[in-house]
Design a protein around this motif. Structure first.
Motif, short mmCIF file in Angstrom:
data_model
loop_
_atom_site.label_atom_id
_atom_site.label_comp_id
_atom_site.label_asym_id
_atom_site.label_seq_id
_atom_site.Cartn_x
_atom_site.Cartn_y
_atom_site.Cartn_z
N ASP A 248 -40.77 14.82 15.09
CA ASP A 248 -41.95 14.44 15.09
C ASP A 248 -42.66 15.60 15.04
O ASP A 248 -42.33 16.63 15.51
CB ASP A 248 -42.45 13.44 16.19
N THR A 280 -42.06 17.13 10.31
CA THR A 280 -43.46 16.48 10.18
C THR A 280 -44.38 17.31 9.80
O THR A 280 -44.57 18.46 10.66
CB THR A 280 -43.71 15.45 11.29
N ARG A 309 -41.97 14.37 6.43
CA ARG A 309 -42.75 13.47 6.61
C ARG A 309 -44.22 14.03 6.60
O ARG A 309 -44.58 14.90 7.39
CB ARG A 309 -42.39 12.61 7.92
N VAL A 311 -48.01 13.04 7.50
CA VAL A 311 -48.79 12.08 8.22
C VAL A 311 -50.20 12.68 8.27
O VAL A 311 -50.28 13.87 7.81
CB VAL A 311 -48.40 11.73 9.47
N GLY A 362 -45.89 8.98 5.34
CA GLY A 362 -46.32 8.10 6.50
C GLY A 362 -48.05 7.48 6.64
O GLY A 362 -48.60 8.56 6.78
N GLN A 389 -43.36 5.23 4.61
CA GLN A 389 -43.26 5.00 6.26
C GLN A 389 -44.46 4.35 6.72
O GLN A 389 -45.49 4.52 6.05
CB GLN A 389 -42.92 6.12 6.67
N TYR A 412 -41.36 3.21 11.59
CA TYR A 412 -41.17 3.91 12.88
C TYR A 412 -41.45 2.80 14.18
O TYR A 412 -42.26 2.44 14.23
CB TYR A 412 -42.31 4.97 12.80
#
Ligand SMILES: Cc1cc2nc3c(=O)[nH]c(=O)nc-3n(C[C@H](O)[C@H](O)[C@H](O)COP(=O)(O)OP(=O)(O)OC[C@H]3O[C@@H](n4cnc5c(N)ncnc54)[C@H](O)[C@@H]3O)c2cc1C
Length: 478
Positions: A248, A280, A309, A311, A362, A389, A412
């Motif tokens: 993360d 991330t 990922r 976000v 995400g 996600q 998640y």
């Protein structure tokens, strides 16, 4: 000057897909479901939080202190103290409930029980279980719905080395138990394989700062040594078990050191060929596009892909307030449209480089997912190299719609006791009730054209970046 940031290349397809997804998220709920919701106190708390900014602040303050309160009388007294302030405009139902003379009275106890239970129910909406057994049940249900998962262990700030070691050990135990359970799971081809490649059934998400109690950007060398040792142990065990690991991203102050540690470690001989690991990127950061470009160049040298990922970023309020207090330039964008536009630009960048990077998008924003699908389909991105996600409890409807369209969706799932989970809960509530939140705007039934409009931002020069800060709260979930 107003600037249209998006190229029009993918726009028509984005709109088409987004409208289909939005229709599913807005489908009329049954009479019984809406009746049940009218009765639910947890939904009422959320609705109240959205209706009045003063009440929102006090309600979330109250929820934050709730786990520390020992008795119903204490809960009742705090309820009155926090929500009884003159500045707080109370809805009639709540006003009636708080109208008790003393916290030990029966009405006081009833108020404490009602609100306490409502907050607990609310927490269970976003937290996938309080222990490994419960979270395994949750992921088994998700798999039945053809959804993959990644699991995060909620925790309080890691202050001692014993806690950091325990964090590692709890992850080793978690992976072991999940892999054991997975032996009984029926195969779900849409999530267990892609393009002829078998994918790990088990994935965990971890936070770097929890692996070392003194994790500090100002002691980069010391932090790197300590953290890297524990990560090596985690990655070795994950490989033995066949589990995937995702890292993360936390507050801005930890971003550079996190990327630097991971880049070094993942070039080590032992880990260089691993493709079951992820990093991330937060699109609300002004330097995130450059970071994404740097990671792609680095992956080209590494020769083996990893997952990024993407976000938007969960610490927006914290980063903004901190920078303002310290008179630092803002590391995050201050305009929601700028974050959205950057998210779309980085989505495109990642998908255009799909031979070097696996993208995991995400979000709970229908437009953000639709944009990613429009680009991936236009570029024929192979299924292995692209997934969508959501967070547990936040994007259920959009997740189901994406699964029905044939996409690999990963949920998640944070798990852990409610006390350490409270910060995570508050963050989700803040996000869901913010005026700018897509989920809130969708609930308010804003016009489709407004909900799905391309992000438009005012042109302003980028601000210089702030220096690093050593003293940030840690491990408060995101
Ligand atoms: C699977 C998954 C994993 C995640 N992992 C992480 C992680 O490792 N680290 C992390 O930080 N977050 C993580 N998040 C949370 C994520 O960053 C977002 O907070 C959340 O997804 C909300 O964004 P959205 O696209 O769903 O909603 P939207 O409503 O479209 O966007 C909300 C987001 O916009 C941004 N924003 C809000 N107001 C402004 C403003 N005025 N100016 C500029 N930007 C603004 C904020 O980032 C806010 O969260 C994760 C989310 C998912 C789905």
């Amino acid at each position: 000057m107003v600037l249209q940031v998006q190229s029009s290349t993918y726009e028509a397809k984005t709109q088409e897909i987004a409208k289909q997804l939005l229709a599913v998220t807005q489908e009329n709920r049954s009479f019984f479901a809406s009746l049940r919701d009218q009765m639910r106190w947890d939904d009422k708390l959320l609705a109240w939080a959205m209706s009045n900014p003063g009440l929102r602040v006090q309600l979330f303050r109250f929820i934050d202190t709730l786990p520390a309160l020992q008795s119903k009388s204490e809960i009742a007294a705090h309820l009155q103290e926090y929500l009884g302030e003159e500045s707080v405009e109370l809805p009639p139902a709540l006003k009636g409930m708080l109208n008790f003379a003393n916290p030990d009275s029966i009405p006081g106890q009833v108020a404490a029980t009602t609100v306490g239970t409502a907050v607990e129910t609310l927490a269970h909406k976003y937290i996938a279980g309080e222990n490994i057994k419960q979270v395994i049940k949750t992921v088994e249900r998700l798999r039945k719905e053809k959804m993959a998962f990644t699991i995060d262990l909620l925790g309080e700030a890691v202050i001692t080395e014993a806690e950091a070691q325990s964090y590692l050990e709890r992850y080793l135990e978690l992976m072991q138990q999940l892999v054991e359970a997975s032996k009984n799971w029926a195969a779900v081809p849409t999530i267990d394989e892609a393009d002829g490649e078998k994918l790990p059934k088990v994935q965990v998400s971890v936070k770097l700062t929890a692996f070392y109690s003194q994790f500090d950007p100002l002691d980069a060398k010391g932090s790197e040594e300590k953290v890297s040792d524990r990560i090596r142990t985690l990655l070795r065990r994950a490989k033995e078990l066949g589990a995937a690991v995702h890292f993360d991203m936390e507050q801005y102050a930890y971003k550079d050191i996190t990327l630097s540690i991971l880049k070094k470690l993942l070039l080590e001989e032992e880990f260089r060929q691993r493709t079951d690991i992820g990093i991330t990127i937060q699109a609300y950061l002004r330097d995130s596009e450059q970071d994404a470009k740097d990671i792609i160049s680095w992956l080209k040298q590494r020769s083996y892909p990893l997952t990024i990922r993407l976000v938007k970023g969960a610490y927006w309020d914290q980063e903004t307030i901190k920078a303002a207090q310290k008179h630092w330039p803002q590391p995050v964008y201050n305009d929601k449209a700028a974050t959205d536009a950057n998210f779309e630009a980085i989505t495109q960048l990642l998908l255009e480089n799909h031979q070097y990077v696996y993208s995991a998008i995400g979000s709970h924003n229908v437009r953000s997912h639709a944009r990613a699908i429009a680009i991936a389909e236009s570029l024929n991105v192979p299924r292995r190299r692209f997934e969508l996600q959501v967070l547990y409890g936040m994007g259920d409807k959009v997740a189901k719609a994406l699964v029905d369209k044939g996409y690999r969706v990963r949920v998640y799932c944070p798990y852990g006791e409610l006390l350490p989970g409270m910060a995570y809960l508050i963050r989700r509530l803040l996000e869901n009730t913010a005026n700018s939140s897509f989920l809130r705007q969708n609930l308010e039934n804003r016009p489709v054209e407004e909900l799905l409009a391309p992000p438009i931002l005012k042109q302003s020069p980028p601000l210089p970046l702030p220096p690093l800060s050593p003293s940030l709260p840690r491990r408060d979930g995101y």
